[in-house]
Enzyme design. Structure first.
Site, short mmCIF file in Angstrom:
data_model
loop_
_atom_site.label_atom_id
_atom_site.label_comp_id
_atom_site.label_asym_id
_atom_site.label_seq_id
_atom_site.Cartn_x
_atom_site.Cartn_y
_atom_site.Cartn_z
N SER A 27 -5.97 -1.18 9.58
CA SER A 27 -7.26 -1.87 9.51
C SER A 27 -7.31 -3.10 10.41
O SER A 27 -8.09 -3.17 11.36
CB SER A 27 -7.56 -2.25 8.06
OG SER A 27 -8.77 -2.99 7.98
N GLN A 28 -6.45 -4.09 10.14
CA GLN A 28 -6.46 -5.31 10.96
C GLN A 28 -5.82 -5.04 12.32
O GLN A 28 -6.29 -5.54 13.35
CB GLN A 28 -5.71 -6.44 10.25
CG GLN A 28 -6.45 -7.05 9.08
CD GLN A 28 -7.68 -7.85 9.49
OE1 GLN A 28 -7.81 -8.32 10.60
NE2 GLN A 28 -8.60 -7.99 8.55
N SER A 53 -0.55 7.27 14.00
CA SER A 53 -1.42 6.32 14.70
C SER A 53 -1.16 6.30 16.21
O SER A 53 -2.00 5.81 16.97
CB SER A 53 -1.23 4.91 14.14
OG SER A 53 -1.58 4.85 12.78
N THR A 84 4.38 -4.96 1.53
CA THR A 84 5.58 -4.40 0.92
C THR A 84 6.50 -3.73 1.94
O THR A 84 7.70 -3.56 1.69
CB THR A 84 5.21 -3.37 -0.17
OG1 THR A 84 4.25 -2.45 0.37
CG2 THR A 84 4.62 -4.05 -1.40
N HIS A 108 -1.73 -12.48 7.06
CA HIS A 108 -1.65 -12.85 5.64
C HIS A 108 -0.28 -13.48 5.44
O HIS A 108 0.70 -13.06 6.05
CB HIS A 108 -1.83 -11.60 4.78
CG HIS A 108 -1.75 -11.85 3.29
ND1 HIS A 108 -2.33 -12.95 2.68
CD2 HIS A 108 -1.18 -11.13 2.29
CE1 HIS A 108 -2.11 -12.89 1.37
NE2 HIS A 108 -1.42 -11.81 1.11
N GLY A 134 -10.80 -5.15 8.65
CA GLY A 134 -10.66 -4.85 10.06
C GLY A 134 -11.88 -4.23 10.72
O GLY A 134 -12.25 -4.59 11.84
N ASP A 191 -5.89 -16.33 -1.55
CA ASP A 191 -6.28 -14.95 -1.24
C ASP A 191 -5.95 -14.03 -2.40
O ASP A 191 -6.78 -13.23 -2.84
CB ASP A 191 -5.56 -14.49 0.03
CG ASP A 191 -6.05 -13.15 0.52
OD1 ASP A 191 -7.18 -13.08 1.04
OD2 ASP A 191 -5.31 -12.15 0.40
N GLU A 195 -8.70 -12.07 -4.88
CA GLU A 195 -8.66 -10.61 -5.02
C GLU A 195 -8.53 -10.21 -6.48
O GLU A 195 -9.22 -9.30 -6.96
CB GLU A 195 -7.46 -10.05 -4.24
CG GLU A 195 -7.60 -10.10 -2.73
CD GLU A 195 -6.30 -9.80 -2.01
OE1 GLU A 195 -6.35 -9.68 -0.78
OE2 GLU A 195 -5.23 -9.70 -2.67
N SER A 252 -36.36 -13.28 -10.60
CA SER A 252 -37.41 -13.65 -11.54
C SER A 252 -36.97 -14.79 -12.47
O SER A 252 -35.77 -15.04 -12.63
CB SER A 252 -37.81 -12.44 -12.39
OG SER A 252 -36.79 -12.13 -13.32
#
Length: 340
Positions: A27-28, A53, A84, A108, A134, A191, A195, A252
């Site tokens: 992702s990142q 990938s 991990t 992170h 990401g 963070d 979460e 409202s």
């Protein structure tokens, strides 16, 4: 108020002549790599042998190497693998190829703050953490915008670490949205807390509990879904655009009265007390130790809890109702993630 760094405060020239390695293409990883490449930075990809990938990264125009070779070739190494899995990757492929003057970068602070790895003292250790997933980091960049980001410096033997962090943040689009300096400790602990208690854990549990209360009282699951899940996005969007007070301006009077009167009775002092316990377990390292233990044990409890969540009645109701809403973009997020 913290200083907010923008484009004018960062110099991409700091990365000129340097090779930046992105370890992992998830992702990142894929977002940082593509954004940096399009910002004129030389980027290579490091992956373990046989990684699915590799083909995707090559298709996107990157040179792909095994992790150890990528680290050896690079001046700045972005460790974009799951928390991990960082220790094994670090000991096997990264540490043996680190030499004085290189820079380790993270998005992170978990591995550094909780010391699941200990980097050598002669390398810079920095963080650039966009405050968004990401695919949003990538999409915003391609639209000429940027996701706000955090930077932090943990080790700075070169005395240039902050300039490199700002340059990387600029390269991925962070300085377009605004960059704030923090510490590895503050980023990691806040963070994890967000979460667990609000963004993911708190919101998921609140939605499921509301759905259960309504259906157990005899109301239709469709009505419960609309009121406890579907409309939540509308309210969160208003908060995101205008803050809590701005959201209240848009709803409202009856909704406002229920908000300010009943909300604090549901999320009361007992909830806040349990939030404090969660924060203490993060600060003490207990959560990190338990999570590492869970990983080493084969993710048994983790997978069981995820499967239990997938079987919650709200999922079946939601799938049926979303199929009737053509304006909601259907996403196979599991499939999309596997593509990287």
């Amino acid at each position: 108020m913290a200083k907010i760094y923008t484009d004018k405060d960062a110099d991409l020239g700091v990365l000129k002549g340097k090779t930046c390695a992105v370890i992992g293409f998830g992702s990142q990883g894929h977002a940082h790599a593509l954004n940096l490449k399009e910002s004129g930075v030389k980027v290579i990809i490091g992956l373990y042998p046989g990684s699915k990938s590799a083909a995707v990264a090559k298709q996107r125009g990157f040179e792909v190497y095994d992790t150890g070779t990528a680290v050896k070739k690079a001046d700045v190494i972005f460790v974009a693998v799951p928390d991990t899995k960082i220790p094994a990757c670090f000991e096997k492929d990264i540490r043996p190829n680190l030499t004085k003057g290189k820079t380790l970068l993270f998005s992170h602070g978990f591995a550094i703050h909780f010391k699941t790895i200990v980097p050598p003292k002669d390398v810079d250790v920095i963080m650039v953490a966009p405050k968004g997933p990401g695919h949003i980091v990538r999409r915003q960049f391609t639209e000429g915008k940027g996701v706000p980001a955090l930077i932090a410096v943990y080790q700075n033997p070169s005395k240039k670490a902050k300039k490199v962090a700002l340059a990387w943040a600029k390269g991925v689009g962070g300085t377009r949205g605004g960059v704030i300096e923090t510490s590895f400790k503050e980023e990691t602990e806040t963070d994890l807390f967000g979460e667990q208690t609000v963004l993911c854990g708190g919101a998921s549990a609140l939605v499921q509990a509301g759905f259960e209360v309504l259906t157990e009282a005899g109301y239709s699951p469709e009505m419960a879904y609309f009121e406890c899940l579907h409309e939540l996005k509308l309210i969160v969007d208003l908060m995101n655009e205008s803050g809590i007070a701005g959201m209240r301006f848009s709803i409202s009077e009856t909704a406002k009265w229920g908000d300010v009167l009943i909300g604090p009775k549901i999320i009361d002092k007992s909830v806040k007390a349990r939030m404090k316990v969660a924060l203490k377990e993060i600060q003490s390292g207990k959560f990190a130790k338990d999570w590492v233990k869970e990983y080493k044990g084969g993710y048994k409890k983790y997978n069981a809890l995820l499967k239990k969540g997938e079987k919650h009645p709200i999922e079946k109701t939601g799938a049926k109702l979303r199929s009737l809403m053509p304006w909601i973009q259907k996403k196979n997020l599991k499939g999309a993630q596997a593509a990287y």
